[in-house]
Design a protein around this motif. Structure first.
Motif, PDB file in Angstrom:
ATOM      1  N   VAL A  27     129.297 101.840   3.923  1.00  0.00           N
ATOM      2  CA  VAL A  27     129.675 100.762   3.005  1.00  0.00           C
ATOM      3  C   VAL A  27     130.485  99.727   3.777  1.00  0.00           C
ATOM      4  N   PHE A  28     131.461 100.192   4.558  1.00  0.00           N
ATOM      5  CA  PHE A  28     132.248  99.319   5.427  1.00  0.00           C
ATOM      6  C   PHE A  28     132.051  99.763   6.862  1.00  0.00           C
ATOM      7  N   ASP A  29     131.687  98.833   7.742  1.00  0.00           N
ATOM      8  CA  ASP A  29     131.576  99.081   9.178  1.00  0.00           C
ATOM      9  C   ASP A  29     132.695  98.268   9.826  1.00  0.00           C
ATOM     10  N   VAL A  30     133.792  98.940  10.154  1.00  0.00           N
ATOM     11  CA  VAL A  30     134.998  98.252  10.618  1.00  0.00           C
ATOM     12  C   VAL A  30     134.993  98.197  12.143  1.00  0.00           C
ATOM     13  N   THR A  31     134.856  96.989  12.682  1.00  0.00           N
ATOM     14  CA  THR A  31     134.855  96.802  14.130  1.00  0.00           C
ATOM     15  C   THR A  31     136.020  95.955  14.612  1.00  0.00           C
TER      16      THR A  31
END
Length: 87
Positions: A27-31
Motif C-alpha cells: 500500500v505504501f512503498d517508503v523510499t
C-alpha cells in the motif's frame, strides 16, 4: 522526494485504507528518509501494508489488520520506530 521528509497525519478519527482491490504490491512503498505515518488504519492488503526502504521511519498510532505482511523492512532501512495496534 522531499529532503526534509514527509509526514502524513490522519485526523483524530483516523483514516482507513482498505487495500482489498490491489492486485499486488504494498500500500505504501517508503523510499524517502524521514517519513512519518500517523493515525492510519490499513486493512486487507494482498502483500505488505508498508514496504520500508529508507532511514528514519516512524509509524505511530496506526492499525494494520488482515494484511499478508504488516511492515516489510528492507536491508537498507534503519532507525525505525513502529508503534501500532492490530493483527
Amino acid at each position: 522526494m522531499n529532503l526534509h521528509g514527509v509526514r502524513i497525519v490522519a485526523e483524530p478519527a483516523g483514516v482507513e485504507i482498505d487495500a482489498q482491490a490491489l492486485a499486488s504490491g504494498p500500500v505504501f512503498d517508503v523510499t524517502g528518509a524521514n517519513t512519518s505515518l500517523e493515525g492510519l488504519v490499513l486493512r486487507n492488503c494482498p502483500a505488505a501494508a508498508i514496504l520500508l526502504r529508507a532511514a528514519h521511519f516512524h509509524l505511530q498510532s496506526s492499525t494494520i489488520e488482515s494484511c499478508d505482511v504488516g511492515v516489510d523492512v528492507a536491508e537498507n532501512a534503519s532507525d525505525v520506530l513502529l508503534n501500532t495496534t492490530g493483527s
